[in-house]
Structure formats: structure tokens, C-alpha cells
Motif scaffolding. Structure first.
Motif, short mmCIF file in Angstrom:
data_model
loop_
_atom_site.label_atom_id
_atom_site.label_comp_id
_atom_site.label_asym_id
_atom_site.label_seq_id
_atom_site.Cartn_x
_atom_site.Cartn_y
_atom_site.Cartn_z
N ARG A 183 -8.64 -8.01 1.37
CA ARG A 183 -9.22 -7.57 0.09
C ARG A 183 -8.81 -8.51 -1.04
NH1 ARG A 183 -12.01 -4.03 -2.54
NH2 ARG A 183 -11.37 -3.17 -4.54
N VAL A 184 -7.55 -8.87 -1.07
CA VAL A 184 -7.06 -9.78 -2.11
C VAL A 184 -7.78 -11.12 -2.02
CG1 VAL A 184 -5.04 -11.12 -2.81
CG2 VAL A 184 -4.83 -8.68 -2.41
N LEU A 185 -8.02 -11.58 -0.81
CA LEU A 185 -8.70 -12.86 -0.62
C LEU A 185 -10.17 -12.78 -1.00
CD1 LEU A 185 -8.83 -15.78 0.44
CD2 LEU A 185 -9.17 -14.82 2.72
N VAL A 186 -10.88 -11.80 -0.48
CA VAL A 186 -12.33 -11.74 -0.66
C VAL A 186 -12.72 -11.16 -2.02
CG1 VAL A 186 -14.45 -10.73 0.25
CG2 VAL A 186 -12.72 -11.58 1.82
N PHE A 187 -12.10 -10.04 -2.41
CA PHE A 187 -12.51 -9.37 -3.63
C PHE A 187 -11.93 -10.03 -4.88
CE2 PHE A 187 -12.23 -5.97 -6.82
CZ PHE A 187 -13.54 -5.57 -6.87
N TYR A 188 -10.65 -10.40 -4.83
CA TYR A 188 -9.99 -10.97 -6.01
C TYR A 188 -9.97 -12.50 -6.01
CZ TYR A 188 -8.48 -6.23 -7.04
OH TYR A 188 -8.46 -4.90 -7.32
N GLY A 189 -10.40 -13.12 -4.93
CA GLY A 189 -10.45 -14.58 -4.89
C GLY A 189 -9.09 -15.25 -4.89
N GLU A 190 -8.11 -14.63 -4.24
CA GLU A 190 -6.74 -15.16 -4.22
C GLU A 190 -6.53 -16.14 -3.07
OE1 GLU A 190 -4.14 -15.00 -6.13
OE2 GLU A 190 -4.76 -13.54 -7.61
N VAL A 216 0.81 -1.22 0.00
CA VAL A 216 0.00 0.00 0.00
C VAL A 216 0.85 1.28 0.00
CG1 VAL A 216 -2.01 -1.10 1.05
CG2 VAL A 216 -0.31 0.02 2.51
N ILE A 217 2.16 1.15 0.02
CA ILE A 217 2.98 2.35 -0.16
C ILE A 217 2.86 2.86 -1.60
CG2 ILE A 217 4.59 1.74 1.68
CD1 ILE A 217 6.59 0.89 -0.47
N ALA A 276 -7.11 -0.56 -2.06
CA ALA A 276 -7.40 -1.08 -0.72
C ALA A 276 -8.32 -0.15 0.06
CB ALA A 276 -6.10 -1.29 0.06
N GLY A 277 -8.37 1.13 -0.31
CA GLY A 277 -9.20 2.08 0.41
C GLY A 277 -8.48 2.78 1.54
N GLY A 278 -7.16 2.77 1.51
CA GLY A 278 -6.38 3.44 2.55
C GLY A 278 -5.23 2.59 3.02
N VAL A 279 -4.34 3.22 3.76
CA VAL A 279 -3.12 2.53 4.22
C VAL A 279 -3.45 1.42 5.20
CG1 VAL A 279 -0.97 2.85 5.49
CG2 VAL A 279 -1.69 4.56 3.84
N TRP A 280 -4.41 1.64 6.09
CA TRP A 280 -4.65 0.68 7.17
C TRP A 280 -5.74 -0.33 6.86
CZ3 TRP A 280 -0.87 0.13 10.27
CH2 TRP A 280 -0.04 1.21 10.52
#
Length: 199
Positions: free
Chosen positions: A72-79, A53-54, A62-66
């Protein structure tokens, strides 16, 4: 084994390894460094923050640094496979480290099983594993590197041969050919005119 539908079983296994990843990192760091507080802090940072996130593209996605990039990668992108591979990587490196230091067959076997599991979950994890093992060897004393490298190879080669029915060398060519068409046509033929236009 449980009689669950495949989707539920997959979600459970992926969620387990997602949650266990920081614990595996803590165990690896603690066993190798012997620093309890530093290892705990590393696992905590791994849980809450992603270095990716830098970069502004990842930060805005991601919607921000924290915000939790791993989630997100797991849920949104199915990784799921990638998440499991990254979670198991510290465990594989821990067993490899113990095999190098203790020279016991049990640790060598554990390292081989986790290496095979890691690349079976995500074939590209072999690259991460190779980089991790190289870093581990370089962190040891210089005098021990040649014999330790031979030991790591003696673990990794049979491990790959064991997993090779599911990971033939032709898989590299298949991945290279197929990934050009994920999310659009990114083959060299279509990219070349765009690159020439930019130049």
C-alpha cells in the motif's frame, strides 16, 4: 541501458527491490544468527505483516491487519525510494557485519557501496543505517565494540564523502523547510495558534 521510458525503468527497479527485500533480510538474519528456520520465519513475517498495523490509524488505512502495508505504501503513497531503502538496509548491514568479522577489504568496499546507494536512494535512510550499525555493534562482544566502531566509521565516512556531491549537508535544512508544506501548511507559525487553543 534498456531504452525503456523512465517511468517503466523506475517501476521495474522499485518492484525488484520490493520483492528482494525479504530475501535480503533472510540472508542478513541467517548469516548473523546461523538459524535457518528463524531467519526464514522472520523474512516470511516481513513479507506478510507490518508491525505498524498494530496502531489503529495504520490498520484502518491498510484495510486490516493482514493487508500488505508495504504494498500500500508503495502503490498508493508512491514511497518507492523508501521501499528500496528498507530493502537494501539488511544487505548494507550484512556487508558491514562481514567487514567487521572477516576484516577483508572486499567486504568493507561492498559495505561502503551499499551504504552510499542506500542514502542516495533516500537521504533519511542514513538515520536507519546509523541505528542499524549501532545495534550491530552492540550485538557483538563488548571487547570488540571500540575497534569495530572505528572500522564502521572508516567505512561510513568515505562512503558519505563519495555520495556527498548529491547529498550536501544543506539538504537537511532543505528537507526540514520543505516538509512543512507537504499536504498542507504545517509551519510553526500556523501550528502555534492551534496548539494554544488546545491547551
Amino acid at each position: 541501458l534498456t531504452g525503456w521510458p523512465p517511468a517503466r525503468a523506475s517501476n521495474f527497479v522499485t518492484a525488484f527491490f520490493y520483492a528482494a527485500g525479504p530475501a535480503f533480510l533472510f540472508l542478513f538474519a541467517w548469516r548473523v544468527s546461523r538459524f535457518l528456520e528463524t531467519s526464514f520465519f522472520a523474512a516470511l513475517v516481513y513479507s506478510l505483516f507490518s508491525p505498524s498495523v498494530i496502531f489503529s490509524a495504520f490498520r484502518s488505512d491498510a484495510g486490516g491487519v493482514w493487508n500488505r502495508w508495504r504494498l500500500r505504501v508503495l502503490v498508493f503513497y508512491g514511497e518507492g525510494p523508501h521501499t528500496v531503502m528498507l530493502s537494501v538496509l539488511p544487505l548494507a548491514l550484512l556487508f558491514t557485519y562481514l567487514a567487521i568479522v572477516k576484516r577483508k577489504y572486499l567486504w568493507g568496499f561492498a559495505a561502503g557501496v551499499t551504504m552510499a546507494f542506500l542514502v542516495l536512494v533516500n537521504a533519511l535512510g542514513a538515520v536507519d543505517l546509523a541505528i542499524g550499525c549501532a545495534c550491530l555493534l552492540l550485538a557483538l562482544q563488548i571487547k570488540k565494540i571500540p575497534s569495530s566502531a572505528i572500522l564502521v566509521a572508516a567505512i561510513a565516512i568515505p562512503s558519505y564523502l563519495w555520495a556527498s556531491p548529491f547529498l550536501p549537508p544543506s539538504l537537511i535544512r532543505t528537507i526540514s523547510a520543505r516538509t512543512q508544506f507537504v499536504g498542507g501548511d504545517f509551519s510553526p507559525a500556523t501550528l502555534r495558534p492551534t496548539q494554544q487553543t488546545i491547551l
